[in-house]
Design an enzyme around this catalytic site. Structure first.
Site, PDB file in Angstrom:
ATOM      1  N   ARG A 176     -11.670  -5.276   4.624  1.00  0.00           N
ATOM      2  CA  ARG A 176     -11.351  -4.175   3.986  1.00  0.00           C
ATOM      3  C   ARG A 176     -13.360  -4.563   3.931  1.00  0.00           C
ATOM      4  NH1 ARG A 176      -8.139  -5.111   0.109  1.00  0.00           N
ATOM      5  NH2 ARG A 176      -8.007  -3.594  -1.282  1.00  0.00           N
ATOM      6  N   ASP A 200      -5.793 -16.755   1.485  1.00  0.00           N
ATOM      7  CA  ASP A 200      -6.802 -16.064   1.096  1.00  0.00           C
ATOM      8  C   ASP A 200      -6.717 -14.655   0.794  1.00  0.00           C
ATOM      9  OD1 ASP A 200      -6.805 -15.109   3.493  1.00  0.00           O
ATOM     10  OD2 ASP A 200      -8.880 -15.687   4.180  1.00  0.00           O
TER      11      ASP A 200
HETATM   12  C1  UD1 Z   1      -4.716  -7.717   2.158  1.00  0.00           C
HETATM   13  C2  UD1 Z   1      -5.579  -8.623   1.939  1.00  0.00           C
HETATM   14  C3  UD1 Z   1      -5.657  -9.589   3.447  1.00  0.00           C
HETATM   15  C4  UD1 Z   1      -5.267  -9.653   4.502  1.00  0.00           C
HETATM   16  C5  UD1 Z   1      -4.247  -8.226   4.772  1.00  0.00           C
HETATM   17  C6  UD1 Z   1      -3.181  -8.463   5.492  1.00  0.00           C
HETATM   18  C7  UD1 Z   1      -6.431  -8.796  -0.424  1.00  0.00           C
HETATM   19  C8  UD1 Z   1      -7.821  -8.282  -1.229  1.00  0.00           C
HETATM   20  N1  UD1 Z   1      -6.572  -7.954   0.942  1.00  0.00           N
HETATM   21  O1  UD1 Z   1      -5.391  -5.948   3.103  1.00  0.00           O
HETATM   22  O2  UD1 Z   1      -6.350 -10.341   2.782  1.00  0.00           O
HETATM   23  O3  UD1 Z   1      -5.530  -9.748   5.718  1.00  0.00           O
HETATM   24  O4  UD1 Z   1      -3.286  -7.732   3.099  1.00  0.00           O
HETATM   25  O5  UD1 Z   1      -2.538  -7.012   6.113  1.00  0.00           O
HETATM   26  O6  UD1 Z   1      -5.774  -9.901  -0.485  1.00  0.00           O
HETATM   27  N2  UD1 Z   1      -0.324  -0.493   2.297  1.00  0.00           N
HETATM   28  C9  UD1 Z   1       0.813   0.047   2.454  1.00  0.00           C
HETATM   29  N3  UD1 Z   1       2.318  -0.544   2.502  1.00  0.00           N
HETATM   30  C10 UD1 Z   1       1.939  -1.672   2.890  1.00  0.00           C
HETATM   31  C11 UD1 Z   1       0.660  -2.572   2.903  1.00  0.00           C
HETATM   32  C12 UD1 Z   1       0.007  -1.701   2.711  1.00  0.00           C
HETATM   33  O7  UD1 Z   1       1.281   1.200   1.809  1.00  0.00           O
HETATM   34  O8  UD1 Z   1       2.904  -2.935   3.051  1.00  0.00           O
HETATM   35  C13 UD1 Z   1      -1.690   0.606   2.092  1.00  0.00           C
HETATM   36  C14 UD1 Z   1      -2.055   1.003   0.063  1.00  0.00           C
HETATM   37  O9  UD1 Z   1      -2.005   1.874  -0.072  1.00  0.00           O
HETATM   38  C15 UD1 Z   1      -1.965  -0.807  -0.305  1.00  0.00           C
HETATM   39  C16 UD1 Z   1      -3.506  -0.685   0.886  1.00  0.00           C
HETATM   40  O10 UD1 Z   1      -2.431   0.003   2.412  1.00  0.00           O
HETATM   41  O11 UD1 Z   1      -2.583   0.116  -1.637  1.00  0.00           O
HETATM   42  C17 UD1 Z   1      -4.323  -1.974   1.235  1.00  0.00           C
HETATM   43  O12 UD1 Z   1      -3.642  -3.650   0.750  1.00  0.00           O
HETATM   44  P1  UD1 Z   1      -4.172  -4.272   0.017  1.00  0.00           P
HETATM   45  O13 UD1 Z   1      -3.281  -5.077   0.117  1.00  0.00           O
HETATM   46  O14 UD1 Z   1      -5.084  -4.375  -1.318  1.00  0.00           O
HETATM   47  O15 UD1 Z   1      -5.479  -4.564   1.097  1.00  0.00           O
HETATM   48  P2  UD1 Z   1      -4.966  -5.392   2.402  1.00  0.00           P
HETATM   49  O16 UD1 Z   1      -6.326  -4.250   3.064  1.00  0.00           O
HETATM   50  O17 UD1 Z   1      -4.142  -4.573   3.040  1.00  0.00           O
END
Ligand code: UD1
Ligand code: UDP
Length: 366
Positions: free
Chosen positions: A207, A100
């Site tokens: 989130r 999802d």
């Molecule tokens: C995402 C998914 C969520 C899932 C989660 C698993 C969406 C909207 N959200 O949320 O459904 O449960 O992944 O963990 O698809 N970042 C890093 N390195 C990484 C990963 C993340 O630096 O390897 C940081 C970055 O600044 C990035 C931020 O985390 O912009 C958020 O990542 P994002 O994928 O937008 O949201 P998650 O909260 O990780």
């Protein structure tokens, strides 16, 4: 083997997608009738690298979309554009997405735009609340709208899809591939140790938990540390800056709270196995903990995985600090209650989901 095997495009964006599509990828490689083509959007970077390395997934394309503190529109536009182009270039027979996330939805939509069949692994999970989890509840519903093969992990997930009008002939109950991934990792010797002392393992990243709910979770941990002097915490902190700012500000420096970087999968499985109980808002952890005999307190108001609550392996505790403190305390003080939760068992599958999905796709597509 013929050079012209139909291509199975497997799309992964985040940590849990890699974990849960690894069993499908490995099964497809073993089966040999499809040519697996793993595409990573890299919605996650380091956290995805860890999982790709652990399962030795053969990545064919890396779209490299992650940006620091990205917003939903950035992920959606970059993933959709990149996946649309990649599907046009590679012409797969089917595109497989899982769960999802925004990558999941974009993979499904891009395939649909090319009129290529979509297989959705972990189909049919629903909370019924559009904003919990956000935006995942809508991602999974939208993905369901363009899916051809719905691989539901449980009978409950199948019922959700039937209720929405998906024909029964398009739904297969396979179990959750999370259990396959866990079993593969345990078989490699991730170990079931039990060092002395009582330990909480904590993860939080949703989130809808950013900000005040995350602060309340941290405050609950501090209060639990005061109440139980034999208790310690391991908290591998998600790389999202929204998570890290709150968690580090509130918890940094506490002698019995270890704030750690995200753990590799084998290390995390070991950490779960060594814990007394787990507090988490993660989807995957709700599935894994019951298999390891660990009670899981879910830091959310709703769950799309009611099976764990129904069998008694999980309790929904939300993010109210008083509630978290009282539920953890009850479990730590009431051995019979703890034992009931720990022995409730795993309702999510038997570790054969990946193989079953590949067999079913071969039956349908070849
Ligand atoms: C995402 C998914 C969520 C899932 C989660 C698993 C969406 C909207 N959200 O949320 O459904 O449960 O992944 O963990 O698809 N970042 C890093 N390195 C990484 C990963 C993340 O630096 O390897 C940081 C970055 O600044 C990035 C931020 O985390 O912009 C958020 O990542 P994002 O994928 O937008 O949201 P998650 O909260 O990780
Ligand atoms: N996990 C991991 N290392 C960690 C934290 C979690 O390997 O430090 C694994 C965990 O076992 C589970 C998955 O990551 O399989 C859950 O990912 P996450 O909580 O990021 O996403 P969700 O499942 O909520 O979508």
């Amino acid at each position: 083997m013929s050079k012209h095997r139909p291509r199975l495009m497997i799309v992964i964006g985040t940590r849990p997608e890699a974990i849960k599509l690894a069993p499908v990828t490995l099964a497809a490689m073993h089966d040999g009738r499809f040519e697996p083509c793993v595409v990573r959007t890299s919605q996650h970077r380091e956290m995805l690298d860890q999982m790709i390395e652990h399962f030795a997934l053969p990545v064919a394309v890396d779209l490299d979309i992650m940006r620091h503190d990205q917003d939903l529109a950035q992920i959606t536009t970059a993933a959709l554009e990149g996946l649309y182009r990649t599907i046009a270039e590679r012409r797969p027979a089917c595109v497989v997405v899982q769960g999802d996330t925004t990558t999941t939805f974009c993979g499904a939509l891009a395939a649909f735009y090319h009129r290529i069949p979509v297989a959705h692994v972990e189909a049919g999970l629903r909370t019924g609340d559009r904003f919990q989890p956000f935006p995942e509840e809508i991602n999974r519903r939208l993905t369901g709208q363009v899916t051809d093969f719905h691989f539901a992990p449980t009978e409950g997930a199948r019922s959700n899809l039937l209720r929405e009008g998906v024909p029964a002939s398009r739904i297969w109950v396979t179990g959750n591939t999370a259990i396959d991934a866990l079993q593969i990792t345990l078989a490699r010797g991730a170990g079931l140790a039990s060092p002395p002392g009582r330990r909480l393992l904590v993860t939080a990243h949703r989130r809808e938990n950013h900000g005040a709910p995350m602060a309340a979770i941290c405050d609950a941990l501090l209060r639990l540390m005061e109440r139980f002097d034999d208790l310690s915490v391991r908290f591998p902190v998600h790389l999202s800056p929204r998570v890290r700012s709150t968690v580090f500000e509130r918890l940094r420096g506490h002698p019995r709270i270890a704030l750690e970087e995200p753990l590799g999968y084998a290390d995390f499985v070991r950490a779960m196995a060594e814990s007394t109980l787990i507090l988490s808002d993660s989807g995957g952890v709700q599935e894994e903990a019951p298999s390891l005999g660990k009670p899981v307190l879910v830091l959310r108001e709703t769950t799309e995985r009611p099976e764990a609550v129904e069998v008694g392996a999980a309790v929904l505790v939300g993010t109210d600090a008083d509630r978290i403190v009282s539920e953890v305390s009850r479990l730590l003080e009431d051995a019979a209650r703890y034992e009931r939760m720990a022995s409730a068992g795993n309702p999510f599958g038997d570790g054969t989901a990946g193989r079953r999905i590949v067999e079913l796709l071969a039956d349908e597509l070849l």
